[in-house]
Design a protein around this motif. Structure first.
Motif, PDB file in Angstrom:
ATOM      1  N   PHE A   1      47.217  32.466  49.063  1.00 25.97           N
ATOM      2  CA  PHE A   1      46.789  31.208  48.446  1.00 25.97           C
ATOM      3  C   PHE A   1      45.342  31.324  47.951  1.00 25.97           C
ATOM      4  CE2 PHE A   1      44.709  27.093  48.535  1.00 25.97           C
ATOM      5  CZ  PHE A   1      45.643  26.234  47.954  1.00 25.97           C
ATOM      6  N   ALA A   2      44.470  31.812  48.824  1.00 25.65           N
ATOM      7  CA  ALA A   2      43.057  31.940  48.467  1.00 25.65           C
ATOM      8  C   ALA A   2      42.854  32.925  47.313  1.00 25.65           C
ATOM      9  CB  ALA A   2      42.255  32.384  49.688  1.00 25.65           C
ATOM     10  N   ARG A   3      43.609  34.033  47.313  1.00 21.69           N
ATOM     11  CA  ARG A   3      43.482  35.017  46.226  1.00 21.69           C
ATOM     12  C   ARG A   3      43.912  34.416  44.894  1.00 21.69           C
ATOM     13  NH1 ARG A   3      45.812  38.510  49.998  1.00 21.69           N
ATOM     14  NH2 ARG A   3      47.833  38.363  48.943  1.00 21.69           N
ATOM     15  N   ASN A   4      45.046  33.735  44.897  1.00 27.27           N
ATOM     16  CA  ASN A   4      45.539  33.150  43.650  1.00 27.27           C
ATOM     17  C   ASN A   4      44.594  32.069  43.124  1.00 27.27           C
ATOM     18  OD1 ASN A   4      48.008  34.626  43.208  1.00 27.27           O
ATOM     19  ND2 ASN A   4      48.909  33.529  44.923  1.00 27.27           N
ATOM     20  N   MET A   5      44.031  31.268  44.029  1.00 27.67           N
ATOM     21  CA  MET A   5      43.070  30.240  43.599  1.00 27.67           C
ATOM     22  C   MET A   5      41.823  30.884  43.009  1.00 27.67           C
ATOM     23  SD  MET A   5      43.993  27.074  43.740  1.00 27.67           S
ATOM     24  CE  MET A   5      42.356  26.601  43.214  1.00 27.67           C
ATOM     25  N   SER A   6      41.361  31.955  43.649  1.00 23.93           N
ATOM     26  CA  SER A   6      40.165  32.646  43.164  1.00 23.93           C
ATOM     27  C   SER A   6      40.398  33.240  41.780  1.00 23.93           C
ATOM     28  CB  SER A   6      39.774  33.749  44.154  1.00 23.93           C
ATOM     29  OG  SER A   6      38.654  34.473  43.701  1.00 23.93           O
ATOM     30  N   GLN A   7      41.592  33.780  41.548  1.00 30.34           N
ATOM     31  CA  GLN A   7      41.916  34.354  40.240  1.00 30.34           C
ATOM     32  C   GLN A   7      42.146  33.270  39.191  1.00 30.34           C
ATOM     33  OE1 GLN A   7      45.350  36.616  41.361  1.00 30.34           O
ATOM     34  NE2 GLN A   7      44.172  38.362  42.129  1.00 30.34           N
ATOM     35  N   LEU A   8      42.600  32.105  39.639  1.00 28.31           N
ATOM     36  CA  LEU A   8      42.939  31.024  38.715  1.00 28.31           C
ATOM     37  C   LEU A   8      41.706  30.314  38.142  1.00 28.31           C
ATOM     38  CD1 LEU A   8      44.989  29.071  37.410  1.00 28.31           C
ATOM     39  CD2 LEU A   8      45.149  27.899  39.632  1.00 28.31           C
ATOM     40  N   LYS A   9      40.677  30.164  38.940  1.00 31.52           N
ATOM     41  CA  LYS A   9      39.520  29.360  38.525  1.00 31.52           C
ATOM     42  C   LYS A   9      38.871  29.837  37.222  1.00 31.52           C
ATOM     43  CE  LYS A   9      38.307  27.439  43.029  1.00 31.52           C
ATOM     44  NZ  LYS A   9      37.284  27.369  44.095  1.00 31.52           N
TER      45      LYS A   9
ATOM     46  N   ASN B   1      49.177  29.264  34.032  1.00 39.63           N
ATOM     47  CA  ASN B   1      50.479  28.774  34.493  1.00 39.63           C
ATOM     48  C   ASN B   1      51.080  29.702  35.546  1.00 39.63           C
ATOM     49  OD1 ASN B   1      50.721  26.406  32.955  1.00 39.63           O
ATOM     50  ND2 ASN B   1      51.411  27.547  31.155  1.00 39.63           N
ATOM     51  N   ALA B   2      50.955  31.005  35.313  1.00 41.02           N
ATOM     52  CA  ALA B   2      51.507  31.984  36.255  1.00 41.02           C
ATOM     53  C   ALA B   2      50.798  31.907  37.606  1.00 41.02           C
ATOM     54  CB  ALA B   2      51.381  33.387  35.669  1.00 41.02           C
TER      55      ALA B   2
ATOM     56  N   LYS C   1      50.869  39.709  36.768  1.00 42.92           N
ATOM     57  CA  LYS C   1      49.463  40.063  36.969  1.00 42.92           C
ATOM     58  C   LYS C   1      49.119  41.390  36.293  1.00 42.92           C
ATOM     59  CE  LYS C   1      48.461  37.371  41.128  1.00 42.92           C
ATOM     60  NZ  LYS C   1      47.940  37.359  42.503  1.00 42.92           N
ATOM     61  N   ILE C   2      50.085  42.298  36.239  1.00 40.06           N
ATOM     62  CA  ILE C   2      49.869  43.547  35.495  1.00 40.06           C
ATOM     63  C   ILE C   2      49.709  43.238  34.005  1.00 40.06           C
ATOM     64  CG2 ILE C   2      50.945  45.715  34.793  1.00 40.06           C
ATOM     65  CD1 ILE C   2      52.236  45.829  37.584  1.00 40.06           C
ATOM     66  N   TRP C   3      50.551  42.330  33.503  1.00 35.58           N
ATOM     67  CA  TRP C   3      50.406  41.913  32.096  1.00 35.58           C
ATOM     68  C   TRP C   3      49.055  41.250  31.858  1.00 35.58           C
ATOM     69  CZ3 TRP C   3      49.925  36.652  30.826  1.00 35.58           C
ATOM     70  CH2 TRP C   3      49.814  36.400  29.444  1.00 35.58           C
ATOM     71  N   MET C   4      48.576  40.491  32.836  1.00 35.08           N
ATOM     72  CA  MET C   4      47.299  39.781  32.677  1.00 35.08           C
ATOM     73  C   MET C   4      46.129  40.738  32.479  1.00 35.08           C
ATOM     74  SD  MET C   4      47.936  36.768  35.532  1.00 35.08           S
ATOM     75  CE  MET C   4      46.182  36.480  35.748  1.00 35.08           C
ATOM     76  N   LEU C   5      46.262  41.969  32.951  1.00 34.05           N
ATOM     77  CA  LEU C   5      45.191  42.953  32.773  1.00 34.05           C
ATOM     78  C   LEU C   5      44.968  43.283  31.299  1.00 34.05           C
ATOM     79  CD1 LEU C   5      46.061  45.421  35.701  1.00 34.05           C
ATOM     80  CD2 LEU C   5      44.238  43.686  35.652  1.00 34.05           C
TER      81      LEU C   5
END
Length: 258
Positions: free
Chosen positions: A71-79, A53-54, A31-35
């Motif tokens: 779960f909710a945080r990851n889904m929110s970031q994924l969308k 994928n991550a 997630k740091i890399w994703m920034l």
């Protein structure tokens, strides 16, 4: 320089091995890399795909950890990454339908049905037809028509073990609904019949449920006796004979007037 591919490969192995703590550390690094990924249309498709994928692995990790908030945080970031891949007509990710199905299960368990149907509107016909997505769709239909037996039976036919976490919560809700119906429909019942009706594996499981949820139910030998419901809360408290007499009286008066 961060090797995102290597980190995602590590995370994949950790998720498969149920190494939750190591997975959390790796996901944080990703997630740091994703920034560093550019936002908007200038983002490279490869980077967007890696990020998706991550986060999909992050969703699976949160399910393994029984962590609904994560779960909710990851889904929110994924969308947003799904939306970005769709806008540039890029290939879908391998786990997309799996993750979308889990999200539908989450919404179903939380009884967020308006959001559940809003998510369905975003699915393609092919996505909706996969076992991962069709499973929660079928469950929702069964719940709407009160086919609780079918919902309980579905617990042994999940499309992936990751669905079991949500099924356990859903089955608990369904059992509570069945129990509500049973206690106003019967004065007593054999323990064996209650075990069968509520899809428990044994009488011991039923008794554990009674201790946790139904302390007012009385076990007498091989039978269950249900306490009368509190006044004002059940249909049995409705003064039906009094209402019927009033209705007949009104009808008689109306006939006289006419």
């Amino acid at each position: 320089m961060v090797d995102a591919n290597a980190l995602i490969a590590d995370l994949s192995r950790q998720v498969q091995a149920d190494d939750i703590e190591s997975g959390k550390i790796t996901l944080t690094k990703i997630k740091i890399w994703m920034l560093e990924i550019p936002s908007g249309q200038g983002a490279p498709v490869e980077s967007i795909t890696l990020a998706a994928n991550a986060l999909e692995l992050g969703v699976l990790l949160s399910v393994a950890d029984d962590d609904l908030d994560a779960f909710a945080r990851n889904m929110s970031q994924l969308k947003p990454y799904y939306a970005a891949l769709s806008s540039c007509n890029a290939a879908t990710t391998e786990r997309k339908c799996h993750v979308l199905g889990l999200n539908l299960m989450h919404l179903l368990v939380d009884n967020r049905l308006s959001e559940f149907h809003a998510e369905l509107e975003l699915l393609s016909e092919d996505e909706a037809g996969t076992p991962y997505v069709s499973f929660p769709i079928t469950l929702e239909r069964q719940l709407m028509v009160g086919s609780y037996d079918e919902v309980l039976d579905a617990g042994s036919n999940v499309p992936d073990p990751s669905y079991s976490f949500f099924m356990e919560n859903l089955l608990e809700t369904v059992r509570d609904s069945i129990a509500d119906c049973v206690e106003v429909s019967y004065k007593s019942m054999k323990l064996a019949d209650a075990v069968k009706m509520m899809k428990f594996e044994s009488t011991e499981e039923l008794q554990e449920y009674l201790q946790d949820k139904r302390e007012d139910w009385i076990v007498e030998g091989d039978r269950l006796t249900f306490q009368p419901p509190p006044m004002g809360s059940k249909a049995v408290d409705i003064p039906s004979m009094k209402l019927m007499a009033q209705t007949l009286s009104y009808a008689t008066e109306l006939e006289r007037i006419v």
